[in-house]
Write a protein that holds these residues in place. Structure first.
Motif: not given
Lengths: 246, 288
Positions: A77, B199, B203-204, A87, A102, A52, B186, A98, A73, B188-197
């Protein structure tokens, strides 16, 4: 899991330097605690590993792969925050699944994996619940399960126990510590609580003012502090640590 | 066991005040609704119950004296002797206000997100400007006609105007919702889990802010539908916006007919509010 290497990482925001030349290696399967007062740059360091923040200078590598410019993404990590950051528009199970969603993993498979993880953390029966109905400790377990579900290269924990009451903290600390070493997780554990760092981490990196003051085992840091700052910061709560078994 | 006097009197006092206030606010609504079924309302209370004539006239189902237009009942289906008709003009004017809400959603939610999420140079200005159109409809209406003479009197002009006038309410409602959650965490969690911005946002972030978005939409719609000043200045011909429809039925009409028009307006507002709420709770449901 992977070996994480930070090499001379520097991060500046305009005139202020948040991280000033940090080099650190976290070996595969090792948990390193990043300990320091607030504003010392520990969270910025963690965010740099997650992707980030792009360092102003220096590199971040997972194993032998330079990931300095890889977006978050694509870094694989796992993140666990003090605020849980679950969420609310999804059930507990969907939160955990989730990351797998993805990655395009089929529904039945990700559901199975989510249930396994929740069972492992002792909250298997809560998969269909709304996360807002869970207690703080339960929510934090969900956060941990969600981060572990993607089998991350590295697990980053940002003050995960802060905000929980002392009793729960002690219990979760034991459970989570055991789980992390059992799963052989590579982790960076950011905290300002030295007791937590000493009990949960294989090594401790003490940070102050954007610099690494000392990196070593809890014993080394405690018994032979490298700088005056380390000595002051670590010894502050030392009398409370008779239960640390060397 | 004795109860503390503050509790004994306090609770009673609060309850009484609340009941009095709610009663005071509800009496006109109830009286109007009851009055809409009356044949005569010349004194304090309506009389000559029960007639549906007022509702028929307002709904355009009965012949009325003068040039008062109906609500544009259009036959869409004829089977045997029965004809299924819809009040197309009414639907159209409800849609005018909904169009404004739609623009507010598309523009307002990202603005609210940007202001809540990022510190950037001029964020206070963006915030101030998004709240600036909190000017009266007359002022915006006149300025609007001057700046865009081509849009005067068009439905599109009305929709854009409504969205401009009511945007602040959307931005404020959604922004406070964003500010009440750990937005950055929220994301950063979604991004780190593999979601593009994109998305992550769709979705979040947006589903997590649903309650703010739904209440913003309801406020915007209700205010746009009731916006008289701007509609009066900009509207020229064609289907009338709801507020003008209401005015038409209140002026030059009997008290009872005005009551029916007002009651109908209430009903529409209740229906749209419930619909927006339903769409809000179901539309964001990403389960399954």
């Amino acid at each position: 899991m992977a070996r994480i290497t930070l090499d001379s990482v520097r991060k500046r925001y305009g005139e202020t330097t948040a991280v000033n030349g940090v080099s650190l290696t976290v070996d595969d399967g090792e948990i390193v605690g990043v300990l320091g007062p607030s504003g010392c740059g520990k969270t910025t360091t963690l965010r740099t590993v997650a992707g980030f923040e792009t360092p102003t200078a220096g590199t971040v590598a997972f194993d032998d792969q330079d990931v300095t410019n890889v977006p978050p993404e694509n870094r694989n990590v796992g993140l666990v925050f003090q605020e849980y950051a679950l969420f609310d528009n999804m059930t507990v199970g969907e939160n955990v699944a989730f990351g797998l969603k993805m990655r395009g993993i089929a529904k039945a498979k990700r559901r199975k994996r989510a249930t396994e993880l929740l069972d492992m953390l002792g909250i298997g029966e809560m998969a269909d619940r709304d996360p807002t109905t869970l207690s703080g400790g339960q929510q934090q377990r969900v956060g941990l399960a969600r981060a572990l579900a993607i089998e991350p290269n590295v697990l980053l924990l940002d003050e995960p126990m802060t905000g929980l009451d002392a009793k729960l903290k002690a219990r979760l600390r034991d459970e989570v510590g055991e789980l992390l070493s059992e799963l052989d997780v590579t982790g960076l554990y950011v905290t300002h609580d030295q007791e937590e760092a000493m009990l949960m981490c294989d090594r401790i990196a003490v940070m102050n003012d954007g610099r690494m003051e000392q990196v070593g085992t809890p014993r080394e840091v405690y018994e032979s502090p490298a700088t005056e700052f380390v000595s002051e910061f670590v010894s502050l709560d030392a009398p409370q640590l008779p239960f640390v078994q060397w | 066991m004795s109860v503390a006097p503050s509790r004994r009197f306090g609770r009673g006092l609060v309850t009484a005040t609340l009941l009095l206030a709610v009663g005071f606010l509800m009496v006109p609504v109830v009286l109007t609704f009851v009055g809409s079924f009356a044949g005569e309302w010349s004194g304090v209370l309506p009389s000559e119950f029960i007639t549906l004539q007022n509702w028929r006239e307002v709904l355009g189902l009965a012949e009325t004296i003068g040039s008062q237009r109906s609500m544009g009942w259009n036959a869409i289906l004829s089977v045997g002797g029965y004809t299924l008709a819809v009040p197309s003009e009414l639907i159209f004017s409800v849609a005018l206000a909904l169009g404004g809400v739609f623009i507010n959603l598309v523009v307002g939610v990202p603005i609210a997100y940007a202001v809540a999420r990022y510190d950037f140079r001029g964020d206070e200005w963006v915030n101030a400007i998004s709240v600036l159109p909190l000017v009266p409809g007359v002022i915006l209406g006149v300025a609007f006609l001057r700046a865009y003479p081509d849009l005067a009197g068009t439905s599109f002009g009305l929709i854009v105007g409504y969205s401009l006038l009511k945007a602040p309410f959307m931005v404020m409602a959604v922004r406070s919702e964003f500010e009440s959650m750990p937005l950055q965490r929220l994301e950063e969690s979604a991004r780190s889990l593999g979601a593009s911005w994109p998305r992550t946002f769709l979705t979040v972030i947006v589903p997590n802010a649903r309650s703010g978005i739904v209440s913003g939409a309801i406020i915007c719609w209700t205010l746009a539908a009731a916006e008289f000043n701007f509609s009066y200045i900009v509207w020229a011909k064609g289907t009338q916006p709801l507020a003008l429809f209401l005015q038409r039925h209140i002026s030059n009409s009997s008290f009872t007919k005005a009551a029916a028009a007002v009651s109908m307006f209430f009903c529409i507002i209740v229906v749209i509010t419930v619909l927006l709420q339903q769409v809000g709770s179901r539309g964001f449901d990403t389960r399954g």
